[in-house]
Write a protein that holds these residues in place. Structure first.
Motif, PDB file in Angstrom:
ATOM      1  N   THR A   1       1.345  26.652  15.526  1.00  0.00           N
ATOM      2  CA  THR A   1       1.181  25.471  15.810  1.00  0.00           C
ATOM      3  C   THR A   1       1.190  24.693  17.096  1.00  0.00           C
ATOM      4  O   THR A   1       1.750  24.327  17.621  1.00  0.00           O
TER       5      THR A   1
ATOM      6  N   GLY B   1      -0.698  21.099  21.878  1.00  0.00           N
ATOM      7  CA  GLY B   1      -1.419  20.872  22.717  1.00  0.00           C
ATOM      8  C   GLY B   1      -1.659  22.268  23.293  1.00  0.00           C
ATOM      9  O   GLY B   1      -2.021  22.249  24.462  1.00  0.00           O
ATOM     10  N   GLY B   2      -0.141  23.503  23.725  1.00  0.00           N
ATOM     11  CA  GLY B   2      -0.567  24.453  24.120  1.00  0.00           C
ATOM     12  C   GLY B   2      -0.103  24.786  24.898  1.00  0.00           C
ATOM     13  O   GLY B   2      -0.009  25.638  25.841  1.00  0.00           O
ATOM     14  N   GLY B   3       1.244  23.686  24.598  1.00  0.00           N
ATOM     15  CA  GLY B   3       2.482  23.641  26.411  1.00  0.00           C
ATOM     16  C   GLY B   3       3.367  25.667  26.252  1.00  0.00           C
ATOM     17  O   GLY B   3       3.179  25.994  26.777  1.00  0.00           O
ATOM     18  N   HIS B   4       2.982  25.417  24.808  1.00  0.00           N
ATOM     19  CA  HIS B   4       4.215  26.921  24.460  1.00  0.00           C
ATOM     20  C   HIS B   4       3.326  28.296  24.805  1.00  0.00           C
ATOM     21  O   HIS B   4       3.626  29.129  25.461  1.00  0.00           O
TER      22      HIS B   4
ATOM     23  N   ASP C   1      -3.458  25.843  14.146  1.00  0.00           N
ATOM     24  CA  ASP C   1      -2.977  24.683  14.027  1.00  0.00           C
ATOM     25  C   ASP C   1      -4.322  23.632  13.245  1.00  0.00           C
ATOM     26  O   ASP C   1      -5.423  24.205  13.379  1.00  0.00           O
ATOM     27  N   CYS C   2      -3.680  23.487  12.253  1.00  0.00           N
ATOM     28  CA  CYS C   2      -4.388  22.849  11.350  1.00  0.00           C
ATOM     29  C   CYS C   2      -5.592  21.509  11.649  1.00  0.00           C
ATOM     30  O   CYS C   2      -6.431  21.016  11.123  1.00  0.00           O
TER      31      CYS C   2
ATOM     32  N   PHE D   1      -1.406  26.957   8.943  1.00  0.00           N
ATOM     33  CA  PHE D   1      -1.174  28.999   9.350  1.00  0.00           C
ATOM     34  C   PHE D   1      -0.142  29.328   7.629  1.00  0.00           C
ATOM     35  O   PHE D   1       0.078  30.458   8.633  1.00  0.00           O
TER      36      PHE D   1
ATOM     37  N   ASP E   1       6.559  24.974  15.414  1.00  0.00           N
ATOM     38  CA  ASP E   1       6.960  23.999  16.243  1.00  0.00           C
ATOM     39  C   ASP E   1       7.008  23.033  15.289  1.00  0.00           C
ATOM     40  O   ASP E   1       5.226  22.514  15.808  1.00  0.00           O
TER      41      ASP E   1
ATOM     42  N   GLN F   1      -1.211  13.419  18.531  1.00  0.00           N
ATOM     43  CA  GLN F   1      -1.773  13.006  17.121  1.00  0.00           C
ATOM     44  C   GLN F   1      -1.420  11.312  17.018  1.00  0.00           C
ATOM     45  O   GLN F   1      -1.607  10.762  16.531  1.00  0.00           O
TER      46      GLN F   1
END
Ligand SMILES: C[S@@+](CC[C@H](N)C(=O)[O-])C[C@H]1O[C@@H](n2cnc3c(N)ncnc32)[C@H](O)[C@@H]1O
Length: 324
Positions: free
Chosen positions: A41, A44-47, A64-65, A91, A109, A116
């Motif tokens: 998921t 924003g790509g933080g993880h 990510d869908c 996913f 996540d 969004q």
């Protein structure tokens, strides 16, 4: 490495998504040990960024869908070109892009990102006037306006009562059905007004908007979020190597219960109070890393109120066999 095919659409630059339970996730995934990870998921790509920066050995697959996530992923694609791949897909298609026993860590996540929520055209927010859409993947499914106009009473009740956990669900469902054909259900703000009036408006002490729960329920319903999660949790575990860790952050009690039961079952624990089977009669695929859900600290909730309902559950796979 594949870096998505979506046409890039610029998100409002002022919007930021603060990754939730970041330290706690890294604590269990341990990306500093180096390995192959999946962020199912990406948002924003933080993880994802944190994982890639933790060790130059790390490889990461992001999914990510929402096709707009591809634009944010392109930044990581440039920065970590040979170590990062991104697929703008659900996913549920994980097994099309990876095999079994591949990852050292998989992260989910759940829910939606601030991007969004703050993008008016996505139609998630009752604060921004726009057609009420709410599809995570605008290429698929029906939009929320169509759902509100055409869904059966039973589906509306499931969305508002079960997924939204709205106590005044009877009034809300009645108000939605009565507003059909008036045009009020086609836009975010007018639909939120219909719901708000049905529940008696906002009291001075009420912190959240009266339509919050109903909007959440509608979003979960039209995106089939619970069904997708139930089907894909086993796939995520199958994609792990023995010793690999699955970390799931949920924001809804139904999701959290589903994740908890799934992990308990795989850890060979009784599925419910009356399950009297002995441990050797149950299949054991791994262990729960923490028995209780990990929740954000007071400091995190203060600095990022969106984190307040987050629950992190962690499972470590120990067996090679596939879950069917
Ligand atoms: C809470 S955000 C993730 C935020 C991310 N961890 C970060 O730090 O920026 C959840 C993301 O999951 C995506 N998502 C939800 N359901 C999905 C699914 N079935 N397949 C792929 N992505 C999904 C949403 O589009 C959204 O971008």
């Amino acid at each position: 490495m594949y870096c998505g095919t979506a046409e890039f659409v610029c998100a409002p630059s002022a919007v930021r998504h603060i990754p939730v339970l970041l330290n706690e996730c890294m604590g269990c995934l341990q990306p500093e040990r180096g390995g192959f990870f999946a962020d199912l998921t990406f948002g924003g790509g933080g993880h994802s960024r944190e994982i890639l920066e933790a060790s130059p050995e790390n490889q990461l697959l992001g999914m990510d869908c929402d096709p707009d996530a591809a634009q944010r992923a392109s930044v990581l694609c440039e920065e970590f070109s040979d170590r990062f791949q991104f697929h703008d897909r659900s996913f549920s298609e994980l097994n099309k892009v990876s095999g079994a026993n591949e990852f050292d860590g998989v992260l989910m996540d759940l829910g939606i990102s601030s991007f969004q929520l703050m993008e008016p055209e996505k139609g998630f927010s009752f604060r921004l006037d726009a057609p009420i859409d709410m599809r995570l993947d605008p290429r698929r499914g029906i939009w929320a306006a169509e759902f509100l106009e055409t869904a059966s009473e039973e589906s509306l009740i499931r969305a508002v009562r079960e997924y939204g956990e709205e106590k005044k669900w009877r009034r809300v469902v009645h108000a939605i059905i009565s507003a059909r054909g008036t045009g009020l259900l086609s836009r975010t703000i007018s639909a939120a007004d219909v719901v708000s009036k049905a529940v008696g408006g906002r009291s001075p002490r009420q912190r959240i908007h009266p339509a919050t729960k109903t909007f959440q329920g509608i979003r979960i319903a039209i995106n089939g979020e619970l069904e997708a999660l139930a089907l894909r949790l086993p796939q995520a575990v199958n994609a792990l190597k023995p010793g690999g860790v699955l970390a799931v952050i949920s924001f809804h009690s139904l999701e959290d219960r589903m994740v908890k039961r799934f992990m308990r079952k795989l850890a060979g624990r009784p599925e419910h109070k009356h399950d009297s089977r002995m441990l050797h009669e149950r299949s054991v695929f791994g262990e729960m890393v923490t028995t209780k859900a990990v929740i954000p600290t007071k400091e995190e909730v203060e600095s990022n109120p969106r984190s307040r309902s987050a629950r992190l559950r962690i499972f470590r796979k120990t067996k090679m066999e596939e879950i069917v």
